[in-house]
Motif scaffolding. Sequence first.
Motif, mmCIF file in Angstrom:
data_model
loop_
_atom_site.group_PDB
_atom_site.id
_atom_site.type_symbol
_atom_site.label_atom_id
_atom_site.label_comp_id
_atom_site.label_asym_id
_atom_site.label_seq_id
_atom_site.Cartn_x
_atom_site.Cartn_y
_atom_site.Cartn_z
ATOM 1 N N ILE A 59 0.509 0.583 9.221
ATOM 2 C CA ILE A 59 0.147 -0.839 9.251
ATOM 3 C C ILE A 59 -0.585 -1.226 7.968
ATOM 4 C CG2 ILE A 59 -1.374 -2.519 10.377
ATOM 5 C CD1 ILE A 59 -0.630 -1.190 13.026
ATOM 6 N N VAL A 60 -1.516 -0.358 7.522
ATOM 7 C CA VAL A 60 -2.255 -0.650 6.297
ATOM 8 C C VAL A 60 -1.299 -0.764 5.119
ATOM 9 C CG1 VAL A 60 -3.892 0.303 4.629
ATOM 10 C CG2 VAL A 60 -4.433 0.348 7.061
ATOM 11 N N VAL A 61 -0.343 0.159 5.045
ATOM 12 C CA VAL A 61 0.617 0.125 3.940
ATOM 13 C C VAL A 61 1.396 -1.185 3.959
ATOM 14 C CG1 VAL A 61 2.721 1.168 3.039
ATOM 15 C CG2 VAL A 61 0.803 2.626 3.743
ATOM 16 N N ALA B 132 -3.225 7.505 14.447
ATOM 17 C CA ALA B 132 -3.708 7.479 13.068
ATOM 18 C C ALA B 132 -2.570 7.144 12.109
ATOM 19 C CB ALA B 132 -4.326 8.827 12.704
ATOM 20 N N LEU B 133 -1.431 7.731 12.373
ATOM 21 C CA LEU B 133 -0.266 7.479 11.522
ATOM 22 C C LEU B 133 0.147 6.013 11.619
ATOM 23 C CD1 LEU B 133 1.904 8.965 9.745
ATOM 24 C CD2 LEU B 133 3.354 8.875 11.776
ATOM 25 N N VAL C 298 -0.758 -3.992 2.723
ATOM 26 C CA VAL C 298 -0.952 -3.953 1.270
ATOM 27 C C VAL C 298 0.278 -4.501 0.560
ATOM 28 C CG1 VAL C 298 -1.171 -2.401 -0.705
ATOM 29 C CG2 VAL C 298 -2.658 -2.112 1.280
ATOM 30 N N VAL C 299 1.458 -4.098 1.033
ATOM 31 C CA VAL C 299 2.693 -4.593 0.417
ATOM 32 C C VAL C 299 2.766 -6.107 0.553
ATOM 33 C CG1 VAL C 299 5.210 -4.607 0.612
ATOM 34 C CG2 VAL C 299 3.949 -2.439 0.748
ATOM 35 N N LEU C 300 2.468 -6.601 1.760
ATOM 36 C CA LEU C 300 2.504 -8.049 1.990
ATOM 37 C C LEU C 300 1.529 -8.778 1.071
ATOM 38 C CD1 LEU C 300 2.755 -8.660 5.835
ATOM 39 C CD2 LEU C 300 4.335 -9.378 4.042
ATOM 40 N N LEU C 301 0.329 -8.206 0.945
ATOM 41 C CA LEU C 301 -0.691 -8.808 0.095
ATOM 42 C C LEU C 301 -0.183 -8.920 -1.338
ATOM 43 C CD1 LEU C 301 -3.658 -9.781 0.291
ATOM 44 C CD2 LEU C 301 -4.314 -7.552 -0.603
#
Lengths: 362, 295
Positions: B14-16, B8-9, B19-22
């Motif tokens: 990965i999501v973070v 989960a961590l 988001v930064v890349l986006l």
Amino acid sequence: MSSVRVEELYKRFGRVEAVKGISFEVKEGEFVVLLGPSGCGKTTTLRCIAGLEQPDKGKIYFDDEDVTPLSPAARNIAFVFQLYALYPHLNAYDNIAFPLRAEGLPKSEIQQRVSEVARLLQIEDILHLKPRKLTSGQKQRVALARAIVRRPRVFLLDEPLSSIDAKLREVTRAELKKLQRSLKATTIYVTHDQVEAMTMADKIVVMNFGDIQQIGSPHEVYHYPANLFVARFIGSPGMNFIPGSVEERSGQLGVAINSAYFLPLSEEQRLALARFSPSVHQVILGVRPENILVVGDEEKVLDGEVYVFEPLGAQNVVTFRVLGHLLKALLPGDVVLRVGERVGLNFREVRIFHAETEKLIA
Amino acid sequence: MNEFQRRALKNRVIVVILVVLLCVYLFPLYWMFSTATKSKVDAFSLPPKWVWRPQGDNFRGIFYVGAGGALGTVRGIELKLKPSAFLRQLGNSIVVSFVSTLLATFLGALSGYVFSRMRVRGKDDLLFVILSSRMLPPVVIAIPLVMMYRSLGLFDTRFGLIIMYTVFNLAFAVWMMRSFVDDIPREYEEAALVDGYSRFQAFFKFVFPEMRVGMVATAIFSLIMTWNEFTFSLLLTGERARTAVPSIAHSLGTAGVNWGHIAAGSFLMVLPVVVFTFLLGGNLIRGFTFGAIKE
């Protein structure tokens, strides 16, 4: 329905000779199977008959009409592909109607003929479905319906049963054969599965390396294989081979195996051998698995040691080691043997092949 | 931490990162949009203004000559607005890129089909030659091209640009379409041939609709490439046929850089491609994964 005659058909792809000048004939209403391992040229032959490939040499006749230069459309044939090739954007009905629309038939006639065929193949309830929604068995029926509906001169089937599961295949095999009989359809059927060939064919054309190995009825091909390839390819397990030499012992002509055993020849085999000049010394004996018998000492021809024992229920496959050769025998289910056990063996219906040419002598 | 928590961590990390890349990718777009809608003063204020009153001067400014500053009267004379060349250039961009994309995709589909299905003598060499047209930087052939275009009367015409871009996109389109056709089972057309259709009918009735996904993907790529093309448009056109991209760069004029205009023009340029790609995006993604997954 028409008869089909293939004459000296030759086709190459680049440097590969796919079909090397073969000839055979299919009578009207006959079910002929082209049988062979992959890459033997059977599919190329079928595609040439369909007009999907242009042969480099040779002619193809339907009845007595030379169709070699004709396009597939002009030949009026039906072709069932291995993966059915149902048009994914059309539902089952439209798939079946597709060849009729190409002919430009009126709507009412199309409808009548499609429902006729749908009734025959029992697919009336799935006509509105797209191929994606059909099971492989249903797809196969739709593909057959599309083939039948246009009343072609010849049916060409390219491994149509290879992508459905084993149980359904057995059922479909029988149904297909029945359907072919009732339509009296001239059928050329390509497969690598010798069971399909044996069960369905009126005539089997065994091919290998682009050449015909044998043409014959299932019975002929099974009991009198023209050469070692056919003998090995047909039957499961295939025929057993033991090399030996022709000798005369105490006034009787026979085959000696490793000088330890001696198998006398039948009258018919003796006559066939006598026709050879120069005379044949080295031969190969061929015995079908079901013709290897476990017998008592007085009847035995040679001794075998049980090497592998595979029970199948009704029958057992037993591999014997005989003088360094492994022979597979099909024995009744009640004959139970232990691995390592030594038993006496006898053969019936032995074929002899020329050791060099590998051709059947008798 | 057990296995599930660790997983989960990991997902959360990965999501973070995504988001930064986006944000990094979207930032230039944001900056462009903000500059385009800010007043000159706001655009240059330091630190940057995150809240501003949007205004359309920059957009008006690129469509009309002399509309850059405040509208109104200067010394009692009403300022007449003169349409700028931008509208025409935008029109050029649209006509040239859409027509050449259509042509390249259609021709690419036809020849891709032939390369995939027919036995063509020297097929591999031909395909290589086709691809090799993309191997050298376009500038290398610029001078001979300009001379040829001048003597053929194609210089500064939309037609000339369309030919240029069609040929350029065709190399790519042929290769794309060939691999798409490779993935369409041959049996379908062969079934149609056997069923009594001609090769052309089989192609248009069956293969063509199946190629749609591939054609859309090819068209999007071609369109983006053509739409953003700079060099040839700059070299092969003068006033009349010039497309929008080089003309935006042109506003890096002698009188300093008008960043507001550049941002507004760039924003307008990005818009159609974004809309087009969004409309057909599903096809594009399917196009990328075509053949990767067996049905």
